[in-house]
Design an enzyme around this catalytic site. Structure first.
Site, PDB file in Angstrom:
ATOM      1  N   SER A 212     -18.822   7.462 -47.107  1.00  0.00           N
ATOM      2  CA  SER A 212     -17.689   6.556 -46.906  1.00  0.00           C
ATOM      3  C   SER A 212     -16.583   6.990 -47.859  1.00  0.00           C
ATOM      4  CB  SER A 212     -18.127   5.133 -47.268  1.00  0.00           C
ATOM      5  OG  SER A 212     -17.013   4.284 -47.454  1.00  0.00           O
TER       6      SER A 212
ATOM      7  N   TYR B  47     -22.288  -1.506 -52.403  1.00  0.00           N
ATOM      8  CA  TYR B  47     -21.905  -0.515 -51.388  1.00  0.00           C
ATOM      9  C   TYR B  47     -21.312   0.732 -52.043  1.00  0.00           C
ATOM     10  CZ  TYR B  47     -19.871   1.084 -46.920  1.00  0.00           C
ATOM     11  OH  TYR B  47     -19.547   1.798 -45.795  1.00  0.00           O
TER      12      TYR B  47
HETATM   13  P1  NAD Z   1     -22.726  -1.181 -37.650  1.00  0.00           P
HETATM   14  O1  NAD Z   1     -22.995  -2.521 -38.262  1.00  0.00           O
HETATM   15  O2  NAD Z   1     -21.997  -1.113 -36.358  1.00  0.00           O
HETATM   16  O3  NAD Z   1     -24.078  -0.376 -37.499  1.00  0.00           O
HETATM   17  C1  NAD Z   1     -25.059  -0.359 -38.502  1.00  0.00           C
HETATM   18  C2  NAD Z   1     -26.363   0.106 -37.918  1.00  0.00           C
HETATM   19  O4  NAD Z   1     -27.358   0.072 -38.951  1.00  0.00           O
HETATM   20  C3  NAD Z   1     -26.870  -0.794 -36.781  1.00  0.00           C
HETATM   21  O5  NAD Z   1     -27.471   0.009 -35.783  1.00  0.00           O
HETATM   22  C4  NAD Z   1     -27.933  -1.641 -37.475  1.00  0.00           C
HETATM   23  O6  NAD Z   1     -28.941  -2.117 -36.606  1.00  0.00           O
HETATM   24  C5  NAD Z   1     -28.490  -0.616 -38.447  1.00  0.00           C
HETATM   25  N1  NAD Z   1     -29.257  -1.228 -39.531  1.00  0.00           N
HETATM   26  C6  NAD Z   1     -28.864  -2.192 -40.406  1.00  0.00           C
HETATM   27  N2  NAD Z   1     -29.895  -2.521 -41.198  1.00  0.00           N
HETATM   28  C7  NAD Z   1     -30.944  -1.749 -40.814  1.00  0.00           C
HETATM   29  C8  NAD Z   1     -32.297  -1.625 -41.259  1.00  0.00           C
HETATM   30  N3  NAD Z   1     -32.787  -2.368 -42.256  1.00  0.00           N
HETATM   31  N4  NAD Z   1     -33.085  -0.737 -40.623  1.00  0.00           N
HETATM   32  C9  NAD Z   1     -32.624  -0.002 -39.588  1.00  0.00           C
HETATM   33  N5  NAD Z   1     -31.363  -0.058 -39.153  1.00  0.00           N
HETATM   34  C10 NAD Z   1     -30.537  -0.930 -39.754  1.00  0.00           C
HETATM   35  O7  NAD Z   1     -21.954  -0.363 -38.774  1.00  0.00           O
HETATM   36  P2  NAD Z   1     -21.097   0.995 -38.758  1.00  0.00           P
HETATM   37  O8  NAD Z   1     -19.737   0.645 -39.190  1.00  0.00           O
HETATM   38  O9  NAD Z   1     -21.320   1.768 -37.520  1.00  0.00           O
HETATM   39  O10 NAD Z   1     -21.770   1.736 -40.008  1.00  0.00           O
HETATM   40  C11 NAD Z   1     -22.571   2.892 -39.907  1.00  0.00           C
HETATM   41  C12 NAD Z   1     -22.483   3.650 -41.208  1.00  0.00           C
HETATM   42  O11 NAD Z   1     -21.132   4.061 -41.414  1.00  0.00           O
HETATM   43  C13 NAD Z   1     -22.889   2.834 -42.448  1.00  0.00           C
HETATM   44  O12 NAD Z   1     -23.623   3.664 -43.323  1.00  0.00           O
HETATM   45  C14 NAD Z   1     -21.550   2.470 -43.055  1.00  0.00           C
HETATM   46  O13 NAD Z   1     -21.642   2.254 -44.429  1.00  0.00           O
HETATM   47  C15 NAD Z   1     -20.747   3.711 -42.728  1.00  0.00           C
HETATM   48  N6  NAD Z   1     -19.308   3.531 -42.787  1.00  0.00           N
HETATM   49  C16 NAD Z   1     -18.688   2.650 -41.962  1.00  0.00           C
HETATM   50  C17 NAD Z   1     -17.312   2.499 -42.057  1.00  0.00           C
HETATM   51  C18 NAD Z   1     -16.573   1.534 -41.195  1.00  0.00           C
HETATM   52  O14 NAD Z   1     -15.386   1.306 -41.459  1.00  0.00           O
HETATM   53  N7  NAD Z   1     -17.175   0.972 -40.151  1.00  0.00           N
HETATM   54  C19 NAD Z   1     -16.591   3.257 -42.974  1.00  0.00           C
HETATM   55  C20 NAD Z   1     -17.260   4.158 -43.784  1.00  0.00           C
HETATM   56  C21 NAD Z   1     -18.615   4.283 -43.681  1.00  0.00           C
END
Ligand code: NAD
Length: 262
Positions: A144, A157
């Site tokens: 991130s 985080y």
């Molecule tokens: P999201 O909430 O859409 O998806 C998260 C996924 O993780 C889901 O499939 C959920 O079921 C799964 N998950 C959560 N807890 C879990 C567990 N205990 N076991 C198995 N699976 C689990 O979120 P996203 O935005 O797609 O995030 C995905 C990644 O991208 C994360 O690591 C997040 O930190 C990172 N990220 C997101 C952003 C953003 O702006 N959305 C920015 C930077 C980084």
């Protein structure tokens, strides 16, 4: 585009958001897929079946809970047993919690460190032996912008994401002579359920309206004033899986609309 026919990709946290986009991008290049994550079983089945029918590959769902090391090892074993190999591992599952540090719930700290950081260690630990044996592998960690800079109220985080950047570099060095690369991708704000869910807490923590959180907190950080899309993040991951990316390893690739340039 990378040709991933005959390869298998395991993507953690791929029932939603960025993870689902990764899974679909790898499938579009011919890889068989292990999706993973939580959700309503019927919704997960719909996404799994759509990957198979849209891209004519195989897709299975592993229900492994990323807080449970034994289940993470089982997820890798499931991929190897079902398809014969796990060639691509994307550690992507993640959660967020927003709170001033003195009120930050201890169980939320533990869960974020487990899901956003330790699960990548357990997955890599389980997948590397097979990758070394076959002499090819791609490990991609979703970090991130918060692996490079901090924001207030996101202590767990930011700590987990800085940790994953360090894990990425360490693993890259360990596997460098085995034709295995390990990189992390650092998106800025991507409009996914993870971002949408943190808006009410940010409104509370900072005393702002929803519109103010979107424009003055989230997009304020991004000079382009636009959200990154999941598909753009997935396209970068797909590039990392190709031969052209064979010498890209140990890096932290920003895709953040200029956020960390400031
Ligand atoms: P999201 O909430 O859409 O998806 C998260 C996924 O993780 C889901 O499939 C959920 O079921 C799964 N998950 C959560 N807890 C879990 C567990 N205990 N076991 C198995 N699976 C689990 O979120 P996203 O935005 O797609 O995030 C995905 C990644 O991208 C994360 O690591 C997040 O930190 C990172 N990220 C997101 C952003 C953003 O702006 N959305 C920015 C930077 C980084």
């Amino acid at each position: 585009m990378a040709n991933l026919t005959g390869k298998t990709a395991v993507v953690t946290g791929s029932t939603s958001g960025i993870g689902l986009a990764y899974a679909r991008a790898f499938a579009s290049a011919g890889a068989n897929i292990v999706i993973n994550g939580m959700g309503v079983p019927a919704d997960i089945e719909k996404e799994r079946a759509a990957i198979e029918s849209d891209f004519k590959v195989k897709a299975i769902h592993s229900p492994a809970d990323m807080t449970k090391p034994a289940e993470i090892a089982e997820m890798i074993a499931l991929g190897e047993k079902t398809y014969g190999s796990v060639d691509i591992l994307v550690n992507n599952a993640g959660i967020q919690f927003v709170s001033p540090i003195e009120e930050f719930p201890i169980e939320k700290w533990d869960a974020i460190i487990a899901i956003n950081l330790s699960s990548a260690f357990h997955g890599i630990r389980a997948a590397v032996p097979g990758m070394k044996k076959r002499g090819w592998g791609r490990i991609i960690n979703t970090a991130s912008a918060h692996s490079l800079v901090a924001s207030p109220f996101k202590s767990a985080y930011v700590s987990a994401k800085h940790g994953i950047a360090g894990l990425t570099k360490t693993v890259a060095l360990e596997v460098a002579t085995h034709k295995i690369t390990c990189n992390c991708i650092s998106p800025g704000y991507v409009w996914t359920p993870l971002v949408e869910k943190q808006i009410p807490d940010t409104m509370k923590a900072r005393g702002l309206t929803k519109e103010q959180v979107i424009h003055d907190v989230l997009l304020a950080a991004q000079p382009t004033k636009e959200f990154v899309t999941s598909e753009q993040v997935a396209a970068l991951a797909l590039f990392l899986c190709g031969d052209d990316a064979a010498q890209i390893t140990g890096t932290n690739l920003s895709i953040d609309g200029g956020w960390t340039a400031e």
